[in-house]
Design a protein around this motif. Sequence first.
Motif, PDB file in Angstrom:
ATOM      1  N   SER A 184       0.828  -1.211   0.000  1.00  0.00           N
ATOM      2  CA  SER A 184       0.000   0.000   0.000  1.00  0.00           C
ATOM      3  C   SER A 184       0.859   1.257   0.000  1.00  0.00           C
ATOM      4  CB  SER A 184      -0.921   0.000   1.222  1.00  0.00           C
ATOM      5  OG  SER A 184      -1.728  -1.154   1.258  1.00  0.00           O
ATOM      6  N   ILE A 185       2.000   1.209   0.680  1.00  0.00           N
ATOM      7  CA  ILE A 185       2.856   2.389   0.780  1.00  0.00           C
ATOM      8  C   ILE A 185       3.493   2.747  -0.555  1.00  0.00           C
ATOM      9  CG2 ILE A 185       4.997   3.248   1.835  1.00  0.00           C
ATOM     10  CD1 ILE A 185       4.232   1.693   4.344  1.00  0.00           C
ATOM     11  N   VAL A 186       3.882   1.740  -1.358  1.00  0.00           N
ATOM     12  CA  VAL A 186       4.583   2.022  -2.613  1.00  0.00           C
ATOM     13  C   VAL A 186       3.633   2.221  -3.784  1.00  0.00           C
ATOM     14  CG1 VAL A 186       6.619   0.748  -1.862  1.00  0.00           C
ATOM     15  CG2 VAL A 186       4.850  -0.425  -3.199  1.00  0.00           C
ATOM     16  N   VAL A 187       2.332   2.033  -3.583  1.00  0.00           N
ATOM     17  CA  VAL A 187       1.390   2.241  -4.691  1.00  0.00           C
ATOM     18  C   VAL A 187       1.491   3.661  -5.261  1.00  0.00           C
ATOM     19  CG1 VAL A 187      -1.071   2.489  -5.212  1.00  0.00           C
ATOM     20  CG2 VAL A 187      -0.244   0.417  -4.135  1.00  0.00           C
ATOM     21  N   PRO A 188       1.547   4.727  -4.452  1.00  0.00           N
ATOM     22  CA  PRO A 188       1.668   6.069  -5.046  1.00  0.00           C
ATOM     23  C   PRO A 188       2.959   6.278  -5.832  1.00  0.00           C
ATOM     24  CG  PRO A 188       0.918   6.214  -2.768  1.00  0.00           C
ATOM     25  CD  PRO A 188       1.353   4.803  -2.995  1.00  0.00           C
ATOM     26  N   ILE A 189       4.032   5.560  -5.485  1.00  0.00           N
ATOM     27  CA  ILE A 189       5.291   5.723  -6.213  1.00  0.00           C
ATOM     28  C   ILE A 189       5.134   5.305  -7.670  1.00  0.00           C
ATOM     29  CG2 ILE A 189       7.695   4.955  -6.344  1.00  0.00           C
ATOM     30  CD1 ILE A 189       7.697   4.613  -3.361  1.00  0.00           C
ATOM     31  N   LEU A 190       4.387   4.247  -7.905  1.00  0.00           N
ATOM     32  CA  LEU A 190       4.200   3.728  -9.259  1.00  0.00           C
ATOM     33  C   LEU A 190       2.928   4.236  -9.914  1.00  0.00           C
ATOM     34  CD1 LEU A 190       5.242   0.019  -8.603  1.00  0.00           C
ATOM     35  CD2 LEU A 190       6.672   1.964  -9.215  1.00  0.00           C
ATOM     36  N   ALA A 191       2.217   5.138  -9.241  1.00  0.00           N
ATOM     37  CA  ALA A 191       0.972   5.664  -9.797  1.00  0.00           C
ATOM     38  C   ALA A 191       1.265   6.717 -10.865  1.00  0.00           C
ATOM     39  CB  ALA A 191       0.118   6.277  -8.686  1.00  0.00           C
ATOM     40  N   PRO A 192       0.526   6.710 -11.981  1.00  0.00           N
ATOM     41  CA  PRO A 192       0.707   7.742 -13.005  1.00  0.00           C
ATOM     42  C   PRO A 192       0.003   9.038 -12.613  1.00  0.00           C
ATOM     43  CG  PRO A 192      -1.003   6.229 -13.677  1.00  0.00           C
ATOM     44  CD  PRO A 192      -0.479   5.712 -12.367  1.00  0.00           C
ATOM     45  N   GLY A 193       0.546  10.141 -13.084  1.00  0.00           N
ATOM     46  CA  GLY A 193      -0.131  11.414 -12.909  1.00  0.00           C
ATOM     47  C   GLY A 193       0.219  12.191 -11.669  1.00  0.00           C
ATOM     48  N   LEU A 194       1.316  11.832 -10.980  1.00  0.00           N
ATOM     49  CA  LEU A 194       1.694  12.587  -9.792  1.00  0.00           C
ATOM     50  C   LEU A 194       2.357  13.923 -10.122  1.00  0.00           C
ATOM     51  CD1 LEU A 194       3.044   9.872  -7.314  1.00  0.00           C
ATOM     52  CD2 LEU A 194       0.932  11.170  -7.178  1.00  0.00           C
ATOM     53  N   GLY A 195       2.792  14.094 -11.342  1.00  0.00           N
ATOM     54  CA  GLY A 195       3.374  15.364 -11.758  1.00  0.00           C
ATOM     55  C   GLY A 195       4.877  15.316 -11.871  1.00  0.00           C
ATOM     56  N   SER A 196       5.578  15.008 -10.816  1.00  0.00           N
ATOM     57  CA  SER A 196       7.026  14.957 -10.841  1.00  0.00           C
ATOM     58  C   SER A 196       7.494  13.578 -11.277  1.00  0.00           C
ATOM     59  CB  SER A 196       7.602  15.285  -9.458  1.00  0.00           C
ATOM     60  OG  SER A 196       7.131  14.368  -8.501  1.00  0.00           O
ATOM     61  N   THR A 197       8.574  13.554 -12.051  1.00  0.00           N
ATOM     62  CA  THR A 197       9.121  12.293 -12.525  1.00  0.00           C
ATOM     63  C   THR A 197       9.965  11.645 -11.434  1.00  0.00           C
ATOM     64  OG1 THR A 197       9.191  13.132 -14.786  1.00  0.00           O
ATOM     65  CG2 THR A 197      10.530  11.197 -14.288  1.00  0.00           C
ATOM     66  N   PRO A 198       9.615  10.437 -10.989  1.00  0.00           N
ATOM     67  CA  PRO A 198      10.411   9.790  -9.947  1.00  0.00           C
ATOM     68  C   PRO A 198      11.774   9.360 -10.482  1.00  0.00           C
ATOM     69  CG  PRO A 198       8.720   8.302 -10.754  1.00  0.00           C
ATOM     70  CD  PRO A 198       8.472   9.627 -11.424  1.00  0.00           C
ATOM     71  N   SER A 199      12.725   9.256  -9.588  1.00  0.00           N
ATOM     72  CA  SER A 199      14.063   8.825  -9.980  1.00  0.00           C
ATOM     73  C   SER A 199      14.070   7.337 -10.292  1.00  0.00           C
ATOM     74  CB  SER A 199      15.061   9.129  -8.864  1.00  0.00           C
ATOM     75  OG  SER A 199      14.745   8.390  -7.701  1.00  0.00           O
ATOM     76  N   SER A 200      15.105   6.900 -11.003  1.00  0.00           N
ATOM     77  CA  SER A 200      15.211   5.483 -11.346  1.00  0.00           C
ATOM     78  C   SER A 200      15.382   4.625 -10.106  1.00  0.00           C
ATOM     79  CB  SER A 200      16.388   5.275 -12.305  1.00  0.00           C
ATOM     80  OG  SER A 200      16.178   5.972 -13.519  1.00  0.00           O
ATOM     81  N   VAL A 201      16.113   5.156  -9.122  1.00  0.00           N
ATOM     82  CA  VAL A 201      16.306   4.395  -7.878  1.00  0.00           C
ATOM     83  C   VAL A 201      14.979   4.202  -7.160  1.00  0.00           C
ATOM     84  CG1 VAL A 201      17.459   4.392  -5.638  1.00  0.00           C
ATOM     85  CG2 VAL A 201      18.672   5.222  -7.661  1.00  0.00           C
ATOM     86  N   LEU A 202      14.154   5.257  -7.153  1.00  0.00           N
ATOM     87  CA  LEU A 202      12.853   5.146  -6.507  1.00  0.00           C
ATOM     88  C   LEU A 202      11.949   4.165  -7.247  1.00  0.00           C
ATOM     89  CD1 LEU A 202      11.329   6.308  -4.087  1.00  0.00           C
ATOM     90  CD2 LEU A 202      10.397   8.059  -5.605  1.00  0.00           C
ATOM     91  N   CYS A 203      12.039   4.160  -8.562  1.00  0.00           N
ATOM     92  CA  CYS A 203      11.260   3.196  -9.345  1.00  0.00           C
ATOM     93  C   CYS A 203      11.720   1.763  -9.060  1.00  0.00           C
ATOM     94  CB  CYS A 203      11.393   3.501 -10.830  1.00  0.00           C
ATOM     95  SG  CYS A 203      10.533   4.999 -11.371  1.00  0.00           S
ATOM     96  N   ASN A 204      13.041   1.573  -8.988  1.00  0.00           N
ATOM     97  CA  ASN A 204      13.559   0.242  -8.672  1.00  0.00           C
ATOM     98  C   ASN A 204      13.074  -0.230  -7.309  1.00  0.00           C
ATOM     99  OD1 ASN A 204      14.966   0.251 -11.090  1.00  0.00           O
ATOM    100  ND2 ASN A 204      16.847   1.007 -10.183  1.00  0.00           N
ATOM    101  N   LEU A 205      13.140   0.680  -6.331  1.00  0.00           N
ATOM    102  CA  LEU A 205      12.679   0.337  -4.990  1.00  0.00           C
ATOM    103  C   LEU A 205      11.184   0.048  -4.985  1.00  0.00           C
ATOM    104  CD1 LEU A 205      13.231   0.086  -1.951  1.00  0.00           C
ATOM    105  CD2 LEU A 205      12.824   2.554  -1.766  1.00  0.00           C
ATOM    106  N   GLY A 206      10.417   0.847  -5.734  1.00  0.00           N
ATOM    107  CA  GLY A 206       8.977   0.646  -5.778  1.00  0.00           C
ATOM    108  C   GLY A 206       8.599  -0.710  -6.339  1.00  0.00           C
ATOM    109  N   TYR A 207       9.219  -1.101  -7.453  1.00  0.00           N
ATOM    110  CA  TYR A 207       8.893  -2.397  -8.043  1.00  0.00           C
ATOM    111  C   TYR A 207       9.404  -3.550  -7.192  1.00  0.00           C
ATOM    112  CZ  TYR A 207       6.705  -1.058 -12.416  1.00  0.00           C
ATOM    113  OH  TYR A 207       5.814  -0.584 -13.354  1.00  0.00           O
TER     114      TYR A 207
END
Length: 326
Positions: A112-135
């Motif tokens: 539940s905590i990482v769902v917003p990290i991978l959600a589209p439409g937040l506005g700011s582009t997440p970093s690659s490290v954050l994407c790796n951690l999210g997945y």
Amino acid sequence: MGNCLHRVEPSRSIQNHSSQLVLEDYFWNYSNTEDDFYATLDYDTSVKAAAPCHSCSLLDSSSLPFFLLASVLGILASGAVLFALLRPLFHWQLCPGRPVLAQLVVGSALFSIVVPILAPGLGSTPSSVLCNLGYCVWYGSAFAQALLIAGRACLGPKLAAGQNPSLTLGLTVGLWGVATLLALPVTLASGTSGGLCTPMYNRDQQALQFTHAAACLAIFVLLPLGLLGAKGLKKTLGRGPGPWVDILCSWFIFWWPHGVLLGLDSLVRFKLLLLSTCLAQQALDLLLQLAEALAILHCVASPLFLALFCHQATRTSLPSLPLPAR
């Protein structure tokens, strides 16, 4: 959720499919013909045929409220159930196998905590490290929950007794370690594309894509089928009750379609399954996104299943209270 009313950009799940034609093939076929007139007449038709399939996107920026609502509800539900398990309320200290159940709640809360990290439409582009951690957390927590449910189903009596803490510790370390390893392929292949976190498979990462699809198929599809088959076989042969298949196994309902459709999509990508029409490809893309939305909803439903299970277990295990004397 999403917009299917107008032509959109090709979805990322079909960009590398073999159903897409190449315009250069058309010009090469007509470069040596003697009659350029027919080539001119068929130009528009060939261009339309060479265009990729355009699937409507359900999980785009317009679906951000769905992601946020699922995340908030999942965090609240997981927090409430975890609090009830760790600080026993309503006699939940009698719930069998509390350590394993608490880990299931933790896995749901992490998802539940990482769902917003991978959600589209937040506005700011997440970093690659954050994407790796999210997945990594996204699929790692899902794999861990599936393995914990299967481990509890097979070792239910031993875990429920609570007299073998070393078994619980070993099961915890082993299953979470395996879940993390299974999440490594999609973690290594994920990145940012168009401002979104997404698995970025290319020709050099086909092994990672195949490994991830195989892991999802094995954990989300074959594992629950194996549990049901083992229980039915033991019951038929009269060799004991078999694995514990109860309400907690309903968790697989939310991930089973994702595993099946991800396996089909991988067969299409590796050209082992050919889709003859663009409509079939669009249907596969649509079903994939619906399955992903269903999988996201597990973070809300899983704590509710746990609460219902503990309520039923404690109600049957509570000793009957004597009636007051008149």
